[in-house]
Design an enzyme around this catalytic site. Structure first.
Site, PDB file in Angstrom:
ATOM      1  N   CYS A  94       0.845  -1.186   0.000  1.00 27.62           N
ATOM      2  CA  CYS A  94       0.000   0.000   0.000  1.00 27.62           C
ATOM      3  C   CYS A  94       0.885   1.241   0.000  1.00 27.62           C
ATOM      4  O   CYS A  94       1.861   1.306   0.748  1.00 27.62           O
ATOM      5  CB  CYS A  94      -0.901  -0.009   1.232  1.00 27.62           C
ATOM      6  SG  CYS A  94      -2.034   1.382   1.337  1.00 27.62           S
ATOM      7  N   HIS A 136      -9.278  -3.489  -2.131  1.00 32.46           N
ATOM      8  CA  HIS A 136      -8.265  -2.757  -1.369  1.00 32.46           C
ATOM      9  C   HIS A 136      -8.560  -1.251  -1.379  1.00 32.46           C
ATOM     10  O   HIS A 136      -8.545  -0.597  -0.336  1.00 32.46           O
ATOM     11  CB  HIS A 136      -6.880  -3.042  -1.964  1.00 32.46           C
ATOM     12  CG  HIS A 136      -5.763  -2.317  -1.301  1.00 32.46           C
ATOM     13  ND1 HIS A 136      -4.861  -2.944  -0.483  1.00 32.46           N
ATOM     14  CD2 HIS A 136      -5.388  -1.002  -1.338  1.00 32.46           C
ATOM     15  CE1 HIS A 136      -3.974  -2.049  -0.038  1.00 32.46           C
ATOM     16  NE2 HIS A 136      -4.272  -0.866  -0.557  1.00 32.46           N
ATOM     17  N   GLU A 137      -8.834  -0.723  -2.569  1.00 29.05           N
ATOM     18  CA  GLU A 137      -9.072   0.726  -2.683  1.00 29.05           C
ATOM     19  C   GLU A 137     -10.387   1.140  -2.042  1.00 29.05           C
ATOM     20  O   GLU A 137     -10.462   2.195  -1.400  1.00 29.05           O
ATOM     21  CB  GLU A 137      -8.995   1.178  -4.136  1.00 29.05           C
ATOM     22  CG  GLU A 137      -7.647   0.942  -4.801  1.00 29.05           C
ATOM     23  CD  GLU A 137      -6.445   1.454  -4.013  1.00 29.05           C
ATOM     24  OE1 GLU A 137      -6.566   2.435  -3.255  1.00 29.05           O
ATOM     25  OE2 GLU A 137      -5.362   0.854  -4.159  1.00 29.05           O
ATOM     26  N   HIS A 140     -10.085   1.701   1.581  1.00 28.57           N
ATOM     27  CA  HIS A 140      -9.593   3.036   1.931  1.00 28.57           C
ATOM     28  C   HIS A 140     -10.743   4.027   2.064  1.00 28.57           C
ATOM     29  O   HIS A 140     -10.709   4.918   2.918  1.00 28.57           O
ATOM     30  CB  HIS A 140      -8.612   3.555   0.877  1.00 28.57           C
ATOM     31  CG  HIS A 140      -7.226   3.045   1.029  1.00 28.57           C
ATOM     32  ND1 HIS A 140      -6.441   3.290   2.129  1.00 28.57           N
ATOM     33  CD2 HIS A 140      -6.470   2.296   0.193  1.00 28.57           C
ATOM     34  CE1 HIS A 140      -5.270   2.725   1.973  1.00 28.57           C
ATOM     35  NE2 HIS A 140      -5.251   2.105   0.802  1.00 28.57           N
TER      36      HIS A 140
END
Length: 179
Positions: A94, A136-137, A140
């Protein structure tokens, strides 16, 4: 890591086709490219808005399912739906946690939706790495960093050290004793 904007849920974007959103996406794409990444969420550059940019390089595309490669993609207000309970472990890094890597369980197949920069709806299936980068994004955007998803913290560390340790581990035989 440690910036409060990375710990909160990012706000929805009212007009995905606005010039402001296009400028943000361009800045994000430049930041991602400069750092050598494959994905970036707005909170990673200090902007608490629900927008991600990503790509699927040819060497990470899933050939058996014809999923990728993809050039730069922009997704505004993304929503993810797992298509099965099937999970797979994969190594992730990351840009917000430079140098570290961890093995993270993610859904193998997902459906995602959102909007492009023209305000058009996006609806797409993804598998493998493509599905992983989206998850994953979007994490965030929800204030989640990948170590929080990990199930075995022994599989977390500096990328170079993990590779070195893996190279030093002798192969295990059928008895499991390495002899």
């Amino acid at each position: 890591m440690g910036d409060p904007v990375l710990r909160q849920r990012a706000g929805e974007i009212e007009d995905p086709s606005s010039e402001e959103v296009a400028a943000l996406a361009a800045d994000m794409a430049d930041s991602m490219a400069a750092a050598g990444g494959v994905g970036l969420a707005a909170p990673q550059i200090g902007i608490s808005r629900r927008i991600i940019v990503f790509k699927v390089p040819a060497d990470r595309a899933t050939a058996e399912t014809n999923d990728g490669p993809l050039d730069l993609q922009v997704l505004v207000n993304p929503v993810i739906e797992p298509l099965s309970g099937e999970m797979e472990l994969g190594w992730e890094g990351c840009l917000s946690i430079p140098g570290l890597k961890g093995e993270v369980p993610r859904y193998r197949k997902i459906l995602y939706r959102g909007y492009d920069l023209n305000g058009e709806k996006v609806l797409r299936h993804a598998e493998g790495f493509h599905a992983r980068v989206i998850q994953h994004e979007v994490d965030h955007l929800d204030g989640i960093l990948y170590p929080e998803r990990m199930t075995d913290m022994r599989r977390f560390g500096y990328g170079e050290e993990l590779l070195r340790a893996a190279a030093e581990v002798p192969p295990v035989n059928e008895r499991g004793d390495g002899k």
